[in-house]
Design a protein around this motif. Structure first.
Motif, PDB file in Angstrom:
ATOM      1  N   ALA A  47       0.836  -1.205   0.000  1.00  0.00           N
ATOM      2  CA  ALA A  47       0.000   0.000   0.000  1.00  0.00           C
ATOM      3  C   ALA A  47       0.869   1.253   0.000  1.00  0.00           C
ATOM      4  O   ALA A  47       0.570   2.233  -0.702  1.00  0.00           O
ATOM      5  CB  ALA A  47      -0.930  -0.004   1.206  1.00  0.00           C
ATOM      6  N   GLU A  48       1.946   1.235   0.764  1.00  0.00           N
ATOM      7  CA  GLU A  48       2.852   2.386   0.799  1.00  0.00           C
ATOM      8  C   GLU A  48       3.573   2.567  -0.535  1.00  0.00           C
ATOM      9  O   GLU A  48       3.806   3.699  -0.966  1.00  0.00           O
ATOM     10  CB  GLU A  48       3.878   2.214   1.925  1.00  0.00           C
ATOM     11  N   ASP A  76       2.334   1.748  -3.507  1.00  0.00           N
ATOM     12  CA  ASP A  76       1.339   2.345  -4.406  1.00  0.00           C
ATOM     13  C   ASP A  76       1.176   3.836  -4.132  1.00  0.00           C
ATOM     14  O   ASP A  76       1.112   4.645  -5.055  1.00  0.00           O
ATOM     15  CB  ASP A  76      -0.006   1.632  -4.269  1.00  0.00           C
ATOM     16  N   GLU A  77       1.119   4.213  -2.861  1.00  0.00           N
ATOM     17  CA  GLU A  77       0.968   5.627  -2.494  1.00  0.00           C
ATOM     18  C   GLU A  77       2.205   6.426  -2.891  1.00  0.00           C
ATOM     19  O   GLU A  77       2.096   7.537  -3.408  1.00  0.00           O
ATOM     20  CB  GLU A  77       0.714   5.742  -0.989  1.00  0.00           C
ATOM     21  N   PHE A  78       3.396   5.855  -2.678  1.00  0.00           N
ATOM     22  CA  PHE A  78       4.644   6.516  -3.052  1.00  0.00           C
ATOM     23  C   PHE A  78       4.672   6.773  -4.553  1.00  0.00           C
ATOM     24  O   PHE A  78       5.013   7.870  -5.002  1.00  0.00           O
ATOM     25  CB  PHE A  78       5.832   5.650  -2.632  1.00  0.00           C
ATOM     26  N   LYS A  79       4.273   5.771  -5.349  1.00  0.00           N
ATOM     27  CA  LYS A  79       4.249   5.942  -6.807  1.00  0.00           C
ATOM     28  C   LYS A  79       3.217   6.989  -7.214  1.00  0.00           C
ATOM     29  O   LYS A  79       3.455   7.787  -8.113  1.00  0.00           O
ATOM     30  CB  LYS A  79       3.976   4.606  -7.491  1.00  0.00           C
ATOM     31  N   ARG A  80       2.070   7.020  -6.527  1.00  0.00           N
ATOM     32  CA  ARG A  80       1.032   8.004  -6.856  1.00  0.00           C
ATOM     33  C   ARG A  80       1.512   9.415  -6.541  1.00  0.00           C
ATOM     34  O   ARG A  80       1.366  10.335  -7.346  1.00  0.00           O
ATOM     35  CB  ARG A  80      -0.244   7.700  -6.074  1.00  0.00           C
ATOM     36  N   ILE A  81       2.120   9.595  -5.387  1.00  0.00           N
ATOM     37  CA  ILE A  81       2.580  10.921  -4.965  1.00  0.00           C
ATOM     38  C   ILE A  81       3.710  11.428  -5.851  1.00  0.00           C
ATOM     39  O   ILE A  81       3.736  12.588  -6.242  1.00  0.00           O
ATOM     40  CB  ILE A  81       3.029  10.892  -3.490  1.00  0.00           C
ATOM     41  N   THR A  82       4.665  10.553  -6.156  1.00  0.00           N
ATOM     42  CA  THR A  82       5.847  10.986  -6.908  1.00  0.00           C
ATOM     43  C   THR A  82       5.629  10.994  -8.412  1.00  0.00           C
ATOM     44  O   THR A  82       6.389  11.625  -9.135  1.00  0.00           O
ATOM     45  CB  THR A  82       7.058  10.081  -6.611  1.00  0.00           C
ATOM     46  N   ARG A 128       6.756  14.700 -11.541  1.00  0.00           N
ATOM     47  CA  ARG A 128       5.417  15.281 -11.456  1.00  0.00           C
ATOM     48  C   ARG A 128       5.197  16.253 -12.599  1.00  0.00           C
ATOM     49  O   ARG A 128       6.041  17.078 -12.893  1.00  0.00           O
ATOM     50  CB  ARG A 128       5.226  16.027 -10.133  1.00  0.00           C
TER      51      ARG A 128
END
Length: 84
Positions: A39-40, A42-48, A83
């Protein structure tokens, strides 16, 4: 609505990848000495905005956004530049 064959293939590949990652401890993602959960990741990839994150041990400089493999002095990516 029907999904395209490319979407179905990508989804099934993602499910297979998650099964492999769940079974094998050699597939780990460590950033600044912290092991990330799926989950982290996936979140790291989404944020970055990073699309691909290879298993491994990384360093991340939050001030500059530079990121690289542990033990290497030069960055492999800049998460701020990803980004758009």
């Amino acid at each position: 609505m029907q999904r395209s064959s490319a979407t179905r293939t990508a989804t099934s590949a993602h499910k297979r990848w998650r099964q492999v990652v769940g079974r094998q401890s050699s597939f780990e993602f460590v950033v600044n000495r912290e092991r990330l959960t799926l989950a982290e990741i996936d979140e790291f990839k989404r944020i970055t905005g990073l699309k691909v994150l290879e298993p491994g041990r990384y360093w991340l400089d939050l001030a500059t956004g530079n990121m690289g493999f542990e033990g290497e002095a030069y960055p492999r990516a800049n998460v701020f530049a990803q980004r758009v």
